[in-house]
Write a protein that holds these residues in place. Structure first.
Motif, PDB file in Angstrom:
ATOM      1  N   GLU A  78      -9.577  -0.545  12.325  1.00 58.78           N
ATOM      2  CA  GLU A  78      -9.249   0.356  11.216  1.00 58.78           C
ATOM      3  C   GLU A  78      -9.516   1.811  11.564  1.00 58.78           C
ATOM      4  OE1 GLU A  78     -10.244   1.270   6.516  1.00 58.78           O
ATOM      5  OE2 GLU A  78     -11.133  -0.474   7.492  1.00 58.78           O
ATOM      6  N   GLU A 119     -13.095  -4.591  10.927  1.00 62.05           N
ATOM      7  CA  GLU A 119     -13.162  -5.530   9.824  1.00 62.05           C
ATOM      8  C   GLU A 119     -13.708  -6.863  10.346  1.00 62.05           C
ATOM      9  OE1 GLU A 119     -12.577  -4.799   6.525  1.00 62.05           O
ATOM     10  OE2 GLU A 119     -12.659  -2.811   7.410  1.00 62.05           O
ATOM     11  N   CYS A 170      -4.610  -7.384   6.702  1.00 66.85           N
ATOM     12  CA  CYS A 170      -4.642  -5.952   7.032  1.00 66.85           C
ATOM     13  C   CYS A 170      -3.924  -5.178   5.931  1.00 66.85           C
ATOM     14  CB  CYS A 170      -3.930  -5.674   8.355  1.00 66.85           C
ATOM     15  SG  CYS A 170      -4.906  -6.001   9.830  1.00 66.85           S
ATOM     16  N   GLN A 173     -10.081  -6.781  12.883  1.00 70.31           N
ATOM     17  CA  GLN A 173      -9.038  -5.842  12.510  1.00 70.31           C
ATOM     18  C   GLN A 173      -9.549  -4.427  12.790  1.00 70.31           C
ATOM     19  OE1 GLN A 173     -10.443  -8.244  10.535  1.00 70.31           O
ATOM     20  NE2 GLN A 173      -9.045  -8.861   8.898  1.00 70.31           N
ATOM     21  N   HIS A 222      -5.838   2.702   7.617  1.00 66.12           N
ATOM     22  CA  HIS A 222      -4.970   1.568   7.933  1.00 66.12           C
ATOM     23  C   HIS A 222      -5.654   0.635   8.922  1.00 66.12           C
ATOM     24  CE1 HIS A 222      -3.825   3.713  11.689  1.00 66.12           C
ATOM     25  NE2 HIS A 222      -3.515   2.508  12.128  1.00 66.12           N
ATOM     26  N   GLU A 223      -5.326  -0.644   8.784  1.00 62.42           N
ATOM     27  CA  GLU A 223      -5.868  -1.701   9.635  1.00 62.42           C
ATOM     28  C   GLU A 223      -4.732  -2.339  10.434  1.00 62.42           C
ATOM     29  OE1 GLU A 223      -9.030  -2.896   6.080  1.00 62.42           O
ATOM     30  OE2 GLU A 223      -7.339  -4.214   6.567  1.00 62.42           O
ATOM     31  N   LYS A 224      -5.071  -2.899  11.588  1.00 63.56           N
ATOM     32  CA  LYS A 224      -4.077  -3.547  12.442  1.00 63.56           C
ATOM     33  C   LYS A 224      -4.739  -4.641  13.263  1.00 63.56           C
ATOM     34  CE  LYS A 224      -4.699   0.705  15.020  1.00 63.56           C
ATOM     35  NZ  LYS A 224      -5.543   1.225  13.917  1.00 63.56           N
ATOM     36  N   GLY A 227      -0.520  -3.927   5.414  1.00 60.08           N
ATOM     37  CA  GLY A 227      -0.390  -3.195   6.647  1.00 60.08           C
ATOM     38  C   GLY A 227       1.023  -3.334   7.189  1.00 60.08           C
TER      39      GLY A 227
END
Length: 526
Positions: free
Chosen positions: A177, A171, A255, A175, A118-120, A403
């Motif tokens: 991850e 990223e 994301c 981002q 997961h990315e944020k 996301g």
């Protein structure tokens, strides 16, 4: 976008390597990122693959040899990408080798694992502006020091962390991850997410930094997004505008959350690939969470999903050929051979090979490095630059979801595990979607980003299909016997109301928030 424990510029310590000799060529089959232990059995079609460690190996990269540099009490992993040559290749790769590489991911059911990524978005609490690289570097160093992670370096820049089979990477726009370890149950997946977010928060609270769980940067434009110091991203940034109008938005402002899953054989891979592609628009609707951009509603429920329709259609999309009777590992290799390349890494430099063909590379006719032949590391790297809705490596990646908040990070893998890791549910999905046409699948792909579960489909709405699919996912989890059904509660709420996460955000925006975007940073704060 990155891989689960996958060898690549940011992932430098693959576990076991098996040297396997075919009749004419040598293949290095690195341990699957989902199993990460040893080469598993291949399907009957490739049963001729046998191991013989006395034979001359194909190219071993410095990465494959797990090069590390001690810094203080920790290891700083040198980010020499997988095509950094340490041993000269003695035999050229063939298409058959590339097919066998994918087939080497097959493994018995007891060895199937779940890998969640997961990315944020990181942002400054005081200004809501995106984190700068210097702040991200401070965060990475802080996590490494406090929680015993190994640093991943590219030159003098820290670009990620590694601990066991987990990786943290960046990223293009910063981002943040987590590529999770391969685990057996969804309880372990959710515990891993909890641990990661706790560690991140422990460091960022002192920095005045927060993290946002959403599918698209809601407030800031491209000019406001920092660029991460990773060489491959420079090449991608220059190439993207040549092949689509939204590629830079994809790189810097999106994301996602995805799950990586195993297969037992080529036939099992085909069934899961088809089921995954057919249902990917439903996953997009259930997890739609990107209705804002540039500080206001953008007209989509999942702008992130829409962006992929005009990023680079040579490497994205619904892959109609997966539903052909001829589909298998070989057909995916043929597809990947003709997907335009981004780069090759040689002598600590990224060489721009954008638009060129890996098929020409295989024949030693790559214009950017004429006469050179690829290694399996080059092939593995190339596969990471292909972005369809479901992606095949030595496992399958479900790539259709935005996301989102913590609950969605556990719900997305629960959804797909319930459907694809249970034989009865998988067969029911295949039966349900068997007469869906390519045009219908593409229609759903195109419309769902705007209309979500309200998308018309045949005699009803997509929501009605989602109700049936969710029941299959729950039944599949029940039969697994690990008491995992509760992880689908977030999805159950969406299906029962027909209201996607994005629509809930829009309701807040037009109501309680008084048409201000800023409250979303608190609403979806991890």
């Amino acid at each position: 976008m990155t891989l689960l424990a996958q060898a690549g510029p940011s992932y430098c310590i693959p576990t076991g390597i098996s040297r396997c000799k075919t009749a004419q060529n040598v293949v290095i089959a690195m341990a699957s990122s989902i199993d990460a232990s040893k080469l598993k059995e291949t399907p009957p079609r490739f049963s001729s693959l046998s191991c013989n460690s006395s034979k001359t190996p194909q190219t071993l990269s410095s990465e494959s040899l797990s090069v590390g540099v001690k810094r203080g009490h920790r290891v700083a992993v040198a980010a020499s990408p997988p095509t950094e040559d340490a041993v000269i290749a003695t035999e050229p790769l063939t298409k058959e080798d590339l097919i066998r590489y994918l087939a080497s991911g097959c493994k018995p059911k007891e060895n199937w694992r779940i890998g969640t990524e997961h990315e944020k978005f990181g942002f400054e609490i005081g200004t809501l502006r995106p984190m700068k690289y210097e702040q991200i570097a401070e965060l990475l160093h802080g996590i490494a020091e406090r929680f015993d992670w190994d640093r991943i370096m590219e030159g003098d820049n820290i670009i990620g962390l590694k601990q066991g089979k987990q990786s943290i990477s960046l990223e293009p726009g910063g981002q943040f991850e987590l590529s999770g370890a391969p685990v057996e149950t969804l309880h372990q997946t959710c515990a891993e997410v909890n641990s990661h977010l706790y560690q991140v928060k422990a460091v960022t609270e002192e920095m005045g930094i927060g993290f946002l769980g959403i599918g698209f940067q809601p407030k800031w434009g491209l000019k406001d997004i920092p660029v991460m110091p990773k060489g491959r991203y420079d090449i991608m940034r220059n190439y993207m505008p040549k092949v689509g109008s939204l590629g830079l938005d994809m790189m810097f402002r999106t994301c996602t959350v995805q799950v990586n899953l195993d297969f037992i054989s080529e036939a099992d891979m085909i069934r899961k690939f088809r089921a995954g592609l057919a249902l990917q628009p439903i996953a997009t609707a259930l997890f739609a969470n990107s209705p804002f951009s540039d500080g206001k509603p953008n007209g989509y429920l999942s702008l992130r999903s829409h962006i992929w329709t005009d990023t680079d259609n040579n490497r994205a999309g619904m892959l109609p050929f997966v539903f052909y009777d001829t589909f298998g590992f070989e057909q995916y290799v043929d597809y990947a051979l003709d997907v335009p390349m981004y780069f090759v890494y040689r002598e600590k430099k990224y060489i721009d090979c954008t638009g060129m063909s890996f098929r020409d590379f295989l024949a030693g006719k790559l214009p950017c490095i004429p006469g050179e032949l690829p290694t399996l590391d080059d092939w593995e790297n190339h596969l990471t630059t292909i972005f369809p809705e479901v992606r095949l490596k030595r496992y399958l990646e479900m790539r259709g979801a935005d996301g989102g908040p913590w609950r969605s990070l556990c719900a997305l893998p629960a959804f797909w595990v319930g459907l694809l890791y249970d034989e009865d549910s998988l067969q029911s999905v295949l039966d349900m979607t068997a007469d869906w046409t390519s045009e219908e699948r593409q229609m759903l792909r195109n419309k769902v980003p705007k209309t979500g579960l309200k998308t018309p489909f045949r005699d009803g709405l997509l929501r009605h299909v989602a109700e049936e699919v969710l029941k299959l996912a729950k039944d599949g989890l029940e039969r697994r016997g690990f008491k995992e059904v509760g992880f689908l509660n977030a999805v159950s709420d969406v299906v029962s109301t027909g209201v996607t996460p994005a629509e809930k955000l829009l309701e807040l925006y037009h109501g309680k928030w008084g048409r201000s975007i800023d409250p979303v940073f608190e609403e979806l704060l991890y």
